[in-house]
Design an enzyme around this catalytic site. Structure first.
Site: not given
Ligand code: BGP
Length: 458
Positions: A162, A360
């Protein structure tokens, strides 16, 4: 209906070094910030209070096995391996990661390794962090060292987790150190992160390792309030800034022209060197990890921008609260399961259907002890959350999307940045005081689903 998944589908979960290991030698920005502003962290709990993976890695891997994981992602801590970011390698860290990697492989759990999961060594931040190109080179050296040390046994690498989050948190919205609010500096950090990613990919290719390299992006589909052109344009700009600023360079090898033009027109572009374009083109990945938690809903602004205010993404859109949206009230995030399908279809239709997996997805819930029945957390809400997302993922696969697996955030409840232990995400409950681990109902459900490579749902 029975939802069956393709052979060799990846079933597992993700975690990160800083959030689980504890007992660290090298200082990170999180340690530094916590020492100065503990009030920024939920209940004043900092990054030292972890689920102690550094001590319990062996028994924790047994628990992964019990959950029928065939793969597991965690990260290497740059600050543990090279405490000052650029100098000597710490032999204890090498031993630790060797043991973890070997044990995972021995147990038939394929290690997926991230190189950077929000944990900048403080010594690197002191010289400017991602704003300084020397840190890009230090990261490339760190990546190369990891490939040399572990690349014979780790076949799935991820340069960043991320990468937009440290940009947003550290340089736009003040929820990561160094707590700056400055778009141009944010753009520089994002740009240098892409360069660092590309340098790591370049080093990996040059080493002719047997495995593959990718990146993990949190893709947040941008839905406009309506099909009114102004709303659609607002959603497009949000998509450019938060998704395509990383997605396009890593999959297409270049930035979207309209993002560059937009930033240029507001004089927000980072300083570029002529050779950067070639480097970015070489950063194309083999495998994309997709973190999906929530959608982004936007509408056009209905007020004028204050030209004296700091330049922000919100100059181009307002966030939109869709009436009746389904919420996870603990985290304040909307739950929108079809988003996972929309992401996959977008990748299939606009990015050449890359090899990808859900790296995720998860649901953080506060005070989960209220759901204890006969000594076990009965987290039916999490089972529903996972199965609904998996149903949409399944639909994507049946329509040709190249999605190879599903990893959940996370394995054992862990420390979550500024939220510390407020919201729990694990398949396994952690008692922070005693470090006792107890499997939740969702862990049992997931173990059965992984074993059968399928689940049933009306
Ligand atoms: C992702 C991160 C994880 C994890 C998760 C849960 O963005 O990759 O590190 O923390 O989100 O979110 P949070 O901890 O903010 O509730």
């Amino acid at each position: 209906m029975k939802y069956a998944f393709p052979d060799n589908f990846l079933w597992g979960s993700a975690s990160s070094a800083l959030q689980t290991e504890g007992a660290r030698e090298g200082e990170t920005t999180w340690d530094y910030w916590f020492a100065r502003e503990p009030n920024r962290f939920h209940n004043g709990v900092g990054p030292q209070q972890t689920s102690t993976f550094y001590q319990h890695w062996k028994t924790d891997i047994q628990l992964l096995k019990q959950l029928n994981h065939n793969s597991f992602r965690t990260s290497i801590s740059w600050a543990r391996l090279i405490p000052d970011g650029i100098g000597e390698v710490n032999p204890d860290a090498v031993d630790f990661y060797n043991q973890v990697i070997d044990e995972l492989n021995e147990q038939g759990i394929t290690p997926f390794i991230t190189l950077f999961h929000f944990d900048m060594p403080m010594a690197m931040q002191e010289i400017g962090g991602w704003e300084n190109r020397d840190v890009v080179d230090a990261y490339a050296r760190y990546a190369q060292i990891c490939f040399e040390l572990f690349g014979d046994r780790v076949l799935h690498w991820f340069t960043f987790n991320e990468p937009i989050v440290p940009v947003e948190g550290g340089y736009l919205y003040d929820f990561h150190y160094p707590n700056v609010v400055d778009f141009r500096r944010a753009a520089t950090v994002a740009y240098h992160t892409v360069l660092a990613h590309a340098k790591a990919v370049q080093a990996y290719r040059a080493g002719h390792y047997a495995g593959e390299i990718g990146i993990v992006l949190n893709l947040t589909p941008s839905y406009p309030r309506s099909q009114n052109p102004a709303d659609v344009k607002a959603a497009h700009v949000a998509d450019l800034m938060f998704n395509r600023s990383f997605l396009d360079p890593v999959l297409r090898g270049e930035y979207p022209a309209d993002l560059v033009a937009l930033l240029k027109s507001y004089d927000q572009l980072p300083a570029c060197k002529p050779e950067d374009g070639f480097l970015i083109a070489e950063g194309k990945i083999d495998l994309l990890g997709i973190n999906y938690y929530q959608p982004r809903r936007v509408k056009c602004r209905d007020s004028a921008v204050n030209p004296q205010a700091p330049f922000m993404p919100e100059w181009f859109f307002d966030n939109y609260e869709m009436p009746g949206r389904k919420m996870n009230p603990h985290r304040g995030w909307e739950i929108y399961e079809p988003g996972i399908y929309d992401i996959l279809i977008n990748l299939r239709d606009n990015y050449g259907n890359p090899r990808c997996f859900i790296s995720e997805n998860g649901m953080g819930v506060e005070n989960e002890q209220h759901f204890i029945e006969n000594g076990q957390i009965n987290d039916q809400y999490r089972i529903e959350f996972i199965s609904e997302h998996l149903a949409w993922l399944h639909k994507g696969i049946s329509e040709g999307c190249n999605c190879l697996g599903y990893h959940m955030w996370t394995f054992i409840d862990n420390w979550s940045w500024c939220n510390a232990y407020k919201n729990r995400y694990g398949f396994i409950q952690l008692d922070v005081e005693t470090q006792q681990r107890t499997i939740k109902k969702s862990g049992e459900w997931f173990a059965a689903t992984a074993l059968n490579n399928s689940f049933d749902k009306e």
